[in-house]
Design a protein around this motif. Structure first.
Motif, PDB file in Angstrom:
ATOM      1  N   UNK A   1       0.837  -1.202   0.000  1.00 32.50           N
ATOM      2  CA  UNK A   1       0.000   0.000   0.000  1.00 32.50           C
ATOM      3  C   UNK A   1       0.876   1.256   0.000  1.00 32.50           C
ATOM      4  N   UNK A   2       0.468   2.252  -0.782  1.00 29.52           N
ATOM      5  CA  UNK A   2       1.174   3.535  -0.806  1.00 29.52           C
ATOM      6  C   UNK A   2       0.553   4.460   0.238  1.00 29.52           C
ATOM      7  N   UNK A   3       1.395   5.050   1.096  1.00 30.66           N
ATOM      8  CA  UNK A   3       0.914   5.881   2.194  1.00 30.66           C
ATOM      9  C   UNK A   3       1.739   7.162   2.296  1.00 30.66           C
ATOM     10  N   UNK A   4       1.180   8.142   3.006  1.00 27.10           N
ATOM     11  CA  UNK A   4       1.912   9.380   3.271  1.00 27.10           C
ATOM     12  C   UNK A   4       1.508   9.898   4.636  1.00 27.10           C
ATOM     13  N   UNK A   5       2.342  10.794   5.183  1.00 25.39           N
ATOM     14  CA  UNK A   5       1.981  11.363   6.473  1.00 25.39           C
ATOM     15  C   UNK A   5       3.142  12.041   7.164  1.00 25.39           C
ATOM     16  N   UNK A   6       2.874  12.436   8.406  1.00 21.50           N
ATOM     17  CA  UNK A   6       3.839  13.167   9.238  1.00 21.50           C
ATOM     18  C   UNK A   6       3.889  12.482  10.599  1.00 21.50           C
ATOM     19  N   UNK A   7       4.513  11.315  10.685  1.00 18.12           N
ATOM     20  CA  UNK A   7       4.438  10.551  11.922  1.00 18.12           C
ATOM     21  C   UNK A   7       5.239  11.154  13.073  1.00 18.12           C
ATOM     22  N   UNK A   8       4.724  10.938  14.267  1.00 17.43           N
ATOM     23  CA  UNK A   8       5.407  11.126  15.552  1.00 17.43           C
ATOM     24  C   UNK A   8       5.682  12.580  15.958  1.00 17.43           C
ATOM     25  N   UNK A   9       5.446  13.555  15.120  1.00 15.12           N
ATOM     26  CA  UNK A   9       5.784  14.936  15.475  1.00 15.12           C
ATOM     27  C   UNK A   9       5.139  15.305  16.811  1.00 15.12           C
ATOM     28  N   UNK A  10       5.880  15.916  17.759  1.00 15.26           N
ATOM     29  CA  UNK A  10       7.224  16.487  17.630  1.00 15.26           C
ATOM     30  C   UNK A  10       8.364  15.560  18.044  1.00 15.26           C
ATOM     31  N   UNK A  11       8.078  14.271  18.217  1.00 16.71           N
ATOM     32  CA  UNK A  11       9.141  13.318  18.520  1.00 16.71           C
ATOM     33  C   UNK A  11       9.843  12.910  17.228  1.00 16.71           C
ATOM     34  N   UNK A  12      10.937  12.172  17.373  1.00 10.47           N
ATOM     35  CA  UNK A  12      11.720  11.806  16.195  1.00 10.47           C
ATOM     36  C   UNK A  12      10.965  10.808  15.317  1.00 10.47           C
ATOM     37  N   UNK A  13      10.863  11.139  14.038  1.00 10.03           N
ATOM     38  CA  UNK A  13      10.314  10.222  13.047  1.00 10.03           C
ATOM     39  C   UNK A  13      11.403   9.658  12.156  1.00 10.03           C
ATOM     40  N   UNK A  14      12.549  10.373  12.086  1.00 13.25           N
ATOM     41  CA  UNK A  14      13.709   9.919  11.304  1.00 13.25           C
ATOM     42  C   UNK A  14      13.348   9.716   9.840  1.00 13.25           C
TER      43      UNK A  14
END
Length: 308
Positions: A83-96
């Motif tokens: 599956x193709x996905x997008x996003x902004x994970x974990x902010x403001x913690x490290x997502x790397x």
């Protein structure tokens, strides 16, 4: 996998390419093979030690990703490898995110918008969520309202203009002279060259103002708002602006973006409906992260993106 690691605070030169192990999945996580990673001004502030969200180095910058699921952790349902996905994970913690693979909470990602490539999808999450949460959530934007967007050619600004228009607002935007045509083509009803004109004389009876500059600029922006309007600021608001706003019963919202799958789905719907276009000014290979940060400092239109 390749990853961009920094081991000290400093200029773009501290961003170096290295090899690292694949991320370990926790409960609720998915492993994403990153096709592209968006770059945002907050990345540069964290890199320089001006906004120490991640503590002391070493760490890996970045939050915006678009890619393909490679593995699914325990407790994850509704998605599968491929599956193709997008996003902004974990902010403001490290997502790397400046890496070839990222472990991210499945609940903080969404299906990549249909018809949008990974480069443009990676440019959308942080800036798009910021604009959406500022206008729709904090500002309670309604059709027919007058919206003022500062920095309208930037990552957040160029998306905020389009979101406001898509929701039926009359949009007044500020930008420098060489970017006014770009902003006008986004759909802004009026564009003010802030270097040549006093925006407080042209932007009047504003319902919602999106403040992206900070300092004394917030006090000037308050002057444009109608009695009972809303000032949404991405930066700290000084005492003078707060006092002036209180006197006119203007609501001041100081906001910071947060992961929000529901809002990602709304942004994707706007993209798929042709009402929201992400402008990517330039792309860089992952190995060129330092050069990308140098370019970021020139304040380009829209967004810049790393590709893997």
């Amino acid at each position: 996998m390749r990853t961009v690691t920094q081991r000290a605070f400093g200029g773009p030169e501290v961003l170096t390419l290295s090899e690292g192990p694949d991320p370990v999945l926790g409960p609720g996580d998915i492993l994403v093979g990153v096709k592209a990673a968006g770059i945002n001004p907050v990345d540069a502030a964290v890199r320089a030690g001006l906004y120490p969200l991640l503590g002391d180095p070493p760490f890996v910058l970045g939050w915006d990703i678009s890619g393909v699921i490679e593995a699914v952790g325990s407790g994850v349902t509704g998605v599968a490898a491929g599956d193709a996905v997008f996003g902004m994970p974990r902010f403001p913690k490290q997502a790397a995110a400046y890496a070839e693979k990222v472990a991210a909470p499945a609940s903080e990602l969404a299906p990549k918008p249909r018809g949008l490539n990974h480069i443009h999808a990676a440019a959308l999450p942080l800036a798009g969520l910021t604009a959406w949460q500022a206008l729709v959530d904090a500002g309670a934007l309604k059709a027919g309202q007058r919206v003022l967007v500062h920095g309208a050619a930037g990552g957040v600004g160029h998306l905020a203009v389009q979101i406001a228009k898509a929701r039926g607002a009359f949009v007044i935007a500020t930008a420098s002279e060489n970017k006014t045509d770009f902003v006008r083509n986004l759909g802004a009803d009026e564009v003010i060259d802030y270097r040549k004109e006093d925006f407080t004389r042209h932007a009047l009876e504003i319902d919602i103002a999106l403040e992206t500059v900070g300092g004394d600029h917030a006090s000037e922006t308050v002057k444009t708002l109608r009695w009972g309007g809303v000032l949404v600021s991405l930066l700290a608001v000084n005492d003078a602006a707060t006092t002036a706003a209180r006197e006119r019963r203007i609501r001041v919202e100081r906001m910071s973006v947060r992961p929000d799958r529901a809002a990602l789905l709304e942004l994707a719907r706007l993209v798929e409906a042709g009402k929201l276009k992400v402008h990517v000014e330039r792309t860089f290979d992952l190995a060129e992260a330092a050069a990308a940060h140098v370019f970021l400092a020139t304040r380009p239109k829209g967004k810049i993106v790393l590709t893997t």
